[in-house]
Design an enzyme around this catalytic site. Structure first.
Site, PDB file in Angstrom:
ATOM      1  N   ASP A  55       0.813  -1.328   0.054  1.00 35.70           N
ATOM      2  CA  ASP A  55      -0.159  -0.074  -0.115  1.00 35.70           C
ATOM      3  C   ASP A  55       0.979   1.267   0.159  1.00 35.70           C
ATOM      4  O   ASP A  55       2.090   0.899   0.254  1.00 35.70           O
ATOM      5  CB  ASP A  55      -0.775   0.107   1.204  1.00 35.70           C
ATOM      6  CG  ASP A  55      -1.978   1.260   1.055  1.00 35.70           C
ATOM      7  OD1 ASP A  55      -2.317   1.681   0.196  1.00 35.70           O
ATOM      8  OD2 ASP A  55      -2.186   1.970   2.294  1.00 35.70           O
ATOM      9  N   SER A  56       0.472   2.387  -0.066  1.00 36.86           N
ATOM     10  CA  SER A  56       0.999   3.780  -0.126  1.00 36.86           C
ATOM     11  C   SER A  56       1.316   3.914   1.364  1.00 36.86           C
ATOM     12  O   SER A  56       2.130   4.934   1.617  1.00 36.86           O
ATOM     13  CB  SER A  56       0.222   4.672  -0.604  1.00 36.86           C
ATOM     14  OG  SER A  56      -1.043   5.043   0.137  1.00 36.86           O
TER      15      SER A  56
ATOM     16  N   TYR B 200      -1.108   8.353  -2.745  1.00 33.55           N
ATOM     17  CA  TYR B 200      -1.380   7.747  -4.092  1.00 33.55           C
ATOM     18  C   TYR B 200      -2.506   8.824  -4.674  1.00 33.55           C
ATOM     19  O   TYR B 200      -2.791   8.636  -5.929  1.00 33.55           O
ATOM     20  CB  TYR B 200      -1.632   6.257  -4.115  1.00 33.55           C
ATOM     21  CG  TYR B 200      -0.636   5.555  -4.057  1.00 33.55           C
ATOM     22  CD1 TYR B 200       0.711   6.048  -4.194  1.00 33.55           C
ATOM     23  CD2 TYR B 200      -0.710   4.090  -4.322  1.00 33.55           C
ATOM     24  CE1 TYR B 200       1.769   5.127  -4.362  1.00 33.55           C
ATOM     25  CE2 TYR B 200       0.370   3.262  -4.307  1.00 33.55           C
ATOM     26  CZ  TYR B 200       1.559   3.878  -4.258  1.00 33.55           C
ATOM     27  OH  TYR B 200       2.748   2.997  -4.345  1.00 33.55           O
ATOM     28  N   GLY B 201      -3.641   9.003  -3.926  1.00 35.10           N
ATOM     29  CA  GLY B 201      -4.835   9.713  -4.507  1.00 35.10           C
ATOM     30  C   GLY B 201      -4.578  10.859  -5.265  1.00 35.10           C
ATOM     31  O   GLY B 201      -5.628  11.196  -6.024  1.00 35.10           O
TER      32      GLY B 201
ATOM     33  N   CYS C  22      -4.663  -1.727  -2.013  1.00 36.77           N
ATOM     34  CA  CYS C  22      -4.815  -0.288  -2.110  1.00 36.77           C
ATOM     35  C   CYS C  22      -5.922   0.017  -3.423  1.00 36.77           C
ATOM     36  O   CYS C  22      -5.547  -0.668  -4.185  1.00 36.77           O
ATOM     37  CB  CYS C  22      -3.730   0.385  -2.409  1.00 36.77           C
ATOM     38  SG  CYS C  22      -3.557   2.127  -2.986  1.00 36.77           S
ATOM     39  N   ASN C  23      -7.058   0.653  -3.160  1.00 40.13           N
ATOM     40  CA  ASN C  23      -7.738   0.709  -4.153  1.00 40.13           C
ATOM     41  C   ASN C  23      -7.477   1.444  -5.289  1.00 40.13           C
ATOM     42  O   ASN C  23      -7.475   1.501  -6.565  1.00 40.13           O
ATOM     43  CB  ASN C  23      -9.250   1.321  -3.855  1.00 40.13           C
ATOM     44  CG  ASN C  23      -9.962   0.432  -2.819  1.00 40.13           C
ATOM     45  OD1 ASN C  23     -10.954  -0.081  -3.077  1.00 40.13           O
ATOM     46  ND2 ASN C  23      -9.422   0.278  -1.611  1.00 40.13           N
ATOM     47  N   THR C  24      -6.698   2.753  -4.755  1.00 36.76           N
ATOM     48  CA  THR C  24      -6.143   3.675  -5.698  1.00 36.76           C
ATOM     49  C   THR C  24      -5.140   3.083  -6.710  1.00 36.76           C
ATOM     50  O   THR C  24      -5.241   3.340  -8.122  1.00 36.76           O
ATOM     51  CB  THR C  24      -5.351   4.775  -5.112  1.00 36.76           C
ATOM     52  OG1 THR C  24      -6.200   5.247  -3.954  1.00 36.76           O
ATOM     53  CG2 THR C  24      -5.100   6.011  -5.976  1.00 36.76           C
TER      54      THR C  24
ATOM     55  N   CYS D 131     -11.328   2.889   0.022  1.00 38.10           N
ATOM     56  CA  CYS D 131      -9.938   3.163   0.464  1.00 38.10           C
ATOM     57  C   CYS D 131      -9.406   2.298   1.627  1.00 38.10           C
ATOM     58  O   CYS D 131     -10.042   2.476   2.660  1.00 38.10           O
ATOM     59  CB  CYS D 131      -9.635   4.732   0.749  1.00 38.10           C
ATOM     60  SG  CYS D 131      -7.772   5.088   1.207  1.00 38.10           S
ATOM     61  N   THR D 132      -8.061   1.673   1.644  1.00 42.89           N
ATOM     62  CA  THR D 132      -7.987   0.773   2.696  1.00 42.89           C
ATOM     63  C   THR D 132      -7.250   1.545   3.994  1.00 42.89           C
ATOM     64  O   THR D 132      -7.352   1.075   5.012  1.00 42.89           O
ATOM     65  CB  THR D 132      -6.862  -0.038   2.438  1.00 42.89           C
ATOM     66  OG1 THR D 132      -5.821   0.622   1.781  1.00 42.89           O
ATOM     67  CG2 THR D 132      -7.229  -1.210   1.118  1.00 42.89           C
ATOM     68  N   HIS D 133      -7.333   2.661   3.737  1.00 44.18           N
ATOM     69  CA  HIS D 133      -7.017   3.755   4.988  1.00 44.18           C
ATOM     70  C   HIS D 133      -8.416   3.804   5.665  1.00 44.18           C
ATOM     71  O   HIS D 133      -8.116   3.937   6.995  1.00 44.18           O
ATOM     72  CB  HIS D 133      -6.413   4.910   4.820  1.00 44.18           C
ATOM     73  CG  HIS D 133      -5.093   5.008   4.260  1.00 44.18           C
ATOM     74  ND1 HIS D 133      -4.476   4.305   3.050  1.00 44.18           N
ATOM     75  CD2 HIS D 133      -3.972   5.714   4.837  1.00 44.18           C
ATOM     76  CE1 HIS D 133      -3.166   4.643   3.104  1.00 44.18           C
ATOM     77  NE2 HIS D 133      -2.814   5.271   4.352  1.00 44.18           N
TER      78      HIS D 133
END
Ligand code: DGL
Length: 269
Positions: free
Chosen positions: A11-12, A43-44, A75-77, A189-191
């Site tokens: 992920d970011s 990343y967004g 990470c979706n982005t 968003c995984t965050h």
């Protein structure tokens, strides 16, 4: 003496922890290499083509270095961009994380669903395609948040959380129309599941927050099960987890990552 090869969770930043902890719950013995591309966070805000090239290069390097048996792009982005080129570049399974539009369409009763994600994810063809395929009759509100991922980073680093900013970022998810109200919000968003309590506290009315992490962990288990077995020799000590930051930072000093390691059986981190 065989040792079980690790799975790379990418992920970011801290977001992938939400996926990693579900993997840990389902497969406690599976060693993880958690890689945070913190040098490139968030990343967004990236341009799509540049992000795709960057992610393929970074993940390919990480795979060369850590030799995982599978990769989870937590990470979706990134996933809404890089899954096809990454699968082409790698000869191991790649599991992605994409907006949970299908389950949301199945669960809503009001027909009003919101997708809370980064500005990148809500502008991708991949996301539009999911909506066309799985939720053609649902009124979907896409909410691109610029700040929520950074607020999750604040929380897991022990910095004070700006609750007013959080409420403002999520406000557009709550739609009221013709006597109906939004009843499902997709955490795309995984965050964001890291802010579940705060988001629920800031909500003007209760909704179901959809977090796809348990489904991703199950998908990984199925994908690994399809591969030739690489089981640990009971006499071999388990491979320790690893935390990798592209900035070179020591992630074990960051609260959230430390917790992820400690959730493993004693002596294995
Ligand atoms: N965790 C990431 C996601 O699932 C993105 C956060 C960011 O870097 O902007 O989309």
């Amino acid at each position: 003496m065989t040792q079980q090869a690790p799975v790379l969770v990418f992920d970011s930043g801290v977001g992938g922890i939400t996926v990693a902890r579900e993997i840990r719950r389902l497969m406690p013995e599976l060693p993880l290499v958690y890689a945070a591309d913190d040098a490139a966070f968030p990343y967004g805000a990236w341009d799509g083509d540049a992000l795709a090239r960057h992610c393929v290069a970074t993940v390919t390097d990480l795979v060369r270095l850590h030799r995982p048996q599978a990769v989870v792009i937590a990470c979706n982005t990134a996933s809404t961009l890089v899954l096809p080129p990454l699968r082409q570049a790698l000869d191991i399974p790649v599991v992605g994380t994409v907006p949970a539009i299908k389950p949301a369409a199945e669960r809503t009763r009001s027909g009003l669903v919101s997708v809370l994600a980064t500005p990148g994810t809500v502008s991708r063809d991949y996301t539009f395609d999911l909506i066309r395929r799985f939720a053609p009759d649902i009124a979907i509100t896409l909410v691109g948040s610029k700040r929520l991922a950074a607020l999750a980073e604040d929380k897991l680093s022990g910095r004070p959380l700006d609750m007013q900013a959080l409420a403002a970022e999520a406000a557009a998810c709550f739609v009221s129309r013709d006597g109906r109200r939004t009843d499902v919000v997709v955490l795309a968003c995984t965050h964001f599941p890291l802010l579940a309590d705060e988001l629920a506290a800031a909500a003007p009315w209760p909704v179901e927050w959809l977090d796809p992490s348990p489904a991703i962990a199950r998908r990984l288990r199925d994908v690994i099960a399809d591969r030739p077995p690489d089981l640990p020799d009971p006499a071999t000590p388990p491979v320790p987890d690893k935390l990798v930051a592209t900035s070179g930072a020591d992630l074990s000093r960051v609260l959230g990552y430390g917790l992820l390691l400690r959730e493993r059986a004693p002596g294995t981190a």
